[in-house]
Enzyme design. Sequence first.
Site, PDB file in Angstrom:
ATOM      1  N   CYS A   2       0.802  -1.222   0.000  1.00  0.00           N
ATOM      2  CA  CYS A   2       0.000   0.000   0.000  1.00  0.00           C
ATOM      3  C   CYS A   2       0.840   1.278   0.000  1.00  0.00           C
ATOM      4  O   CYS A   2       1.968   1.298   0.454  1.00  0.00           O
ATOM      5  CB  CYS A   2      -0.948   0.080   1.193  1.00  0.00           C
ATOM      6  SG  CYS A   2      -2.163  -1.217   1.233  1.00  0.00           S
ATOM      7  N   GLY A  28       0.267  -0.338  -4.854  1.00  0.00           N
ATOM      8  CA  GLY A  28      -1.052  -0.944  -4.685  1.00  0.00           C
ATOM      9  C   GLY A  28      -1.904  -0.677  -5.902  1.00  0.00           C
ATOM     10  O   GLY A  28      -2.061   0.480  -6.300  1.00  0.00           O
ATOM     11  N   ASN A 102      -0.726   1.672   5.853  1.00  0.00           N
ATOM     12  CA  ASN A 102       0.155   0.765   5.115  1.00  0.00           C
ATOM     13  C   ASN A 102       0.767  -0.192   6.124  1.00  0.00           C
ATOM     14  O   ASN A 102       1.390   0.245   7.088  1.00  0.00           O
ATOM     15  CB  ASN A 102       1.265   1.567   4.412  1.00  0.00           C
ATOM     16  CG  ASN A 102       2.352   0.682   3.808  1.00  0.00           C
ATOM     17  OD1 ASN A 102       3.495   1.111   3.695  1.00  0.00           O
ATOM     18  ND2 ASN A 102       2.026  -0.529   3.426  1.00  0.00           N
ATOM     19  N   GLY A 103       0.570  -1.477   5.906  1.00  0.00           N
ATOM     20  CA  GLY A 103       1.134  -2.469   6.813  1.00  0.00           C
ATOM     21  C   GLY A 103       0.127  -3.553   7.093  1.00  0.00           C
ATOM     22  O   GLY A 103      -0.858  -3.703   6.365  1.00  0.00           O
ATOM     23  N   TYR A 259      12.348  -4.944  -3.937  1.00  0.00           N
ATOM     24  CA  TYR A 259      11.322  -4.911  -4.977  1.00  0.00           C
ATOM     25  C   TYR A 259      10.250  -3.824  -4.826  1.00  0.00           C
ATOM     26  O   TYR A 259       9.891  -3.161  -5.789  1.00  0.00           O
ATOM     27  CB  TYR A 259      10.625  -6.287  -5.055  1.00  0.00           C
ATOM     28  CG  TYR A 259       9.292  -6.287  -5.761  1.00  0.00           C
ATOM     29  CD1 TYR A 259       9.219  -6.179  -7.147  1.00  0.00           C
ATOM     30  CD2 TYR A 259       8.089  -6.387  -5.052  1.00  0.00           C
ATOM     31  CE1 TYR A 259       7.986  -6.163  -7.813  1.00  0.00           C
ATOM     32  CE2 TYR A 259       6.860  -6.383  -5.711  1.00  0.00           C
ATOM     33  CZ  TYR A 259       6.815  -6.271  -7.089  1.00  0.00           C
ATOM     34  OH  TYR A 259       5.604  -6.265  -7.733  1.00  0.00           O
TER      35      TYR A 259
HETATM   36  O1  LIG Z   1       8.333 -15.195  -8.334  1.00  0.00           O
HETATM   37  P1  LIG Z   1       7.148 -14.306  -8.555  1.00  0.00           P
HETATM   38  O2  LIG Z   1       6.016 -14.687  -7.668  1.00  0.00           O
HETATM   39  O3  LIG Z   1       6.773 -14.184  -9.991  1.00  0.00           O
HETATM   40  O4  LIG Z   1       7.528 -12.857  -8.018  1.00  0.00           O
HETATM   41  C1  LIG Z   1       8.704 -12.182  -8.338  1.00  0.00           C
HETATM   42  C2  LIG Z   1       8.545 -11.323  -9.555  1.00  0.00           C
HETATM   43  O5  LIG Z   1       7.457 -10.376  -9.376  1.00  0.00           O
HETATM   44  C3  LIG Z   1       7.956  -9.052  -9.421  1.00  0.00           C
HETATM   45  O6  LIG Z   1       7.744  -8.473 -10.695  1.00  0.00           O
HETATM   46  P2  LIG Z   1       6.455  -7.614 -11.083  1.00  0.00           P
HETATM   47  O7  LIG Z   1       5.984  -8.049 -12.387  1.00  0.00           O
HETATM   48  O8  LIG Z   1       5.470  -7.645  -9.970  1.00  0.00           O
HETATM   49  O9  LIG Z   1       6.937  -6.091 -11.125  1.00  0.00           O
HETATM   50  P3  LIG Z   1       8.133  -5.301 -11.827  1.00  0.00           P
HETATM   51  O10 LIG Z   1       7.653  -4.918 -13.204  1.00  0.00           O
HETATM   52  O11 LIG Z   1       8.322  -4.129 -10.915  1.00  0.00           O
HETATM   53  O12 LIG Z   1       9.354  -6.145 -11.881  1.00  0.00           O
HETATM   54  C4  LIG Z   1       9.437  -9.184  -9.155  1.00  0.00           C
HETATM   55  O13 LIG Z   1      10.153  -8.116  -9.747  1.00  0.00           O
HETATM   56  C5  LIG Z   1       9.771 -10.485  -9.830  1.00  0.00           C
HETATM   57  O14 LIG Z   1       9.931 -10.301 -11.213  1.00  0.00           O
HETATM   58  N1  LIG Z   2      -0.331  -3.795   1.973  1.00  0.00           N
HETATM   59  C1  LIG Z   2      -0.884  -3.038   2.882  1.00  0.00           C
HETATM   60  O1  LIG Z   2      -0.295  -2.122   3.427  1.00  0.00           O
HETATM   61  C2  LIG Z   2      -2.299  -3.428   3.222  1.00  0.00           C
HETATM   62  C3  LIG Z   2      -3.013  -2.568   4.236  1.00  0.00           C
HETATM   63  C4  LIG Z   2      -4.173  -3.330   4.881  1.00  0.00           C
HETATM   64  N2  LIG Z   2      -3.672  -4.416   5.684  1.00  0.00           N
HETATM   65  C5  LIG Z   2      -5.149  -3.837   3.812  1.00  0.00           C
HETATM   66  O2  LIG Z   2      -5.215  -5.011   3.560  1.00  0.00           O
HETATM   67  O3  LIG Z   2      -5.824  -3.029   3.223  1.00  0.00           O
HETATM   68 MG   LIG Z   3       9.645  -8.212 -11.838  1.00  0.00          MG
END
Ligand SMILES: O=P(O)(O)OC[C@H]1O[C@H](OP(=O)(O)OP(=O)(O)O)[C@H](O)[C@@H]1O
Ligand SMILES: NC(=O)CC[C@H](N)C(=O)O
Ligand SMILES: [Mg+2]
Length: 504
Positions: A2, A28, A102-103, A259
């Site tokens: 979030c 998010g 957030n959290g 990430y």
């Molecule tokens: O093993 P997984 O469950 O697939 O998760 C890891 C992957 O997911 C994320 O990418 P994402 O597409 O969410 O975003 P990005 O474009 O910021 O890399 C992260 O950068 C990896 O590529």
């Molecule tokens: N990732 C988050 O920070 C989530 C906030 C809150 N726990 C929700 O589910 O909306």
């Molecule tokens: Mg990725």
Amino acid sequence: MCGIVGIAGFSPVNQVLYDSLLLLQHRGQDAAGIATAHSNSFSMSKGNGLVRDVFRTRNMRSLPGNMGIGHVRYPTAGSAASSDEAQPFYVNAPYGLVLAHNGNLTNSERLKAELFKNDRRHINTNSDSEVLLNVLAHELQSNASGYSLDPVTIFRAVAGVHARARGAYACVAQIAGYGLLAFRDPFGIRPLALGKAESEQGTEYMFASESVALVGMGFEFVRDIEPGEAVFVDLDGKLYAQQCAEKSSLNPCIFEYVYLARPDSVMDGISVYEARVKMGEYLADQIRKSMPPSEIDVVMPIPDSSRPAALELANQLDVPYREGFIKNRYIGRTFIMPGQAVRKKSVRQKLNAISVEFKNKTVLLVDDSIVRGTTSREIVQMAREAGAKKVIFASAAPPVRFPNVYGIDMPTRDELIASGRTDDEICAEIGADALFYQDIEDMKRAVRDLNPKIQTFDASCFDGHYITGDVTTEYLDRLEYMRKHPEVLESGGLQMNLGYSANQ
Ligand SMILES: O=P(O)(O)OC[C@H]1O[C@H](OP(=O)(O)OP(=O)(O)O)[C@H](O)[C@@H]1O
Ligand SMILES: NC(=O)CC[C@H](N)C(=O)O
Ligand SMILES: [Mg+2]
């Protein structure tokens, strides 16, 4: 994870809130909301979807006021589908309060039951954030003497929240007729930064999950909110700050640097970009120990998040860096999408290989992390289909073996590809010829090098150490059970060890 934002200004804040939520969209994608305050009442607009889909011109027009908060949601509690759980949340007593969080709380079930039995407060959703808001409301009510409210009372109420809530929370809230409040949990797990901008009427303040939102909106980054600290800005724009926790320590979530956060943000004194570059450097050292770099023809990032690490890794190994996968910029982040089917489908829609970069080559694919293995499984296959001779995979983070309970949606062990598997088994599972993982200590060193004042991180999904001390095996088992049986949650939660049901 979030994204949250709060602004106390001297002119209408609706557009600035909207624009800053766009800057936090990567945190998010499921829901978004804005609440503004004007003449003792709030206006609120929220719903499921991306920022640009949730707010129409008519919604924006209905958000007057010089003070407001905003939220983009990546659900970790309750359900992604329920627009009732979009934030901010509102309660009407005492004073009128709205909150964005957030959290993730680790004791929300217990708090929900306490709120009902002792504080006479009804929680209407399965969101832990609604629970947190009601705890704050109750603490304000029990600490205030009479109707009027001052910063001392507000800080006492936040101290009361710290005493009751467990887990991770970085929050912004508004108190009708009083002002804007921001606070961070005593372990400092989730980020929160303060910025300021000078206007003719005085200093305007802004709080945001990431510095990119402050800087992007023309605010100057002032500092991070301390763990356990609360900052309050009254209606005249006067800022008050106080440490509200008896004990506090900074343990930022290391996955933000791996990430979650945007690379152009600086969090707790650490540039996310530089941390990723360092991770690339240390990963290169490790690869060099196992194989001669001359055996690798080309290094490729998996766009987007792995780019800084992959580029530095290629530099260090002195191997050409090429963009072999092109990303469709209109598809969101896969990892934070709800549900495995949609995540799997979106990897292929999102990334496409440029065959010429693969033909008869030994390619080293670099990603920032491997979590469920959705991306790596697909990508390795795509590299082979594009003609690669050999596919080596490297992750700039160590194996994710443990659930996260502090605001990242990975609650069950079986969904994690590295849980219960050796590195060789994971390599076979993703179909690669070889697999390299960052060492845990190297990952921590990569981030710590950039701010030696930070000694510990929340790295629970990598090392299984839960900094808040309340996350037991039984708790994780229960969480896993609830995730696999959502109907239990709908019917009021599991009663293990609580002695009462949350909805009783
Ligand atoms: O093993 P997984 O469950 O697939 O998760 C890891 C992957 O997911 C994320 O990418 P994402 O597409 O969410 O975003 P990005 O474009 O910021 O890399 C992260 O950068 C990896 O590529
Ligand atoms: N990732 C988050 O920070 C989530 C906030 C809150 N726990 C929700 O589910 O909306
Ligand atoms: Mg990725």
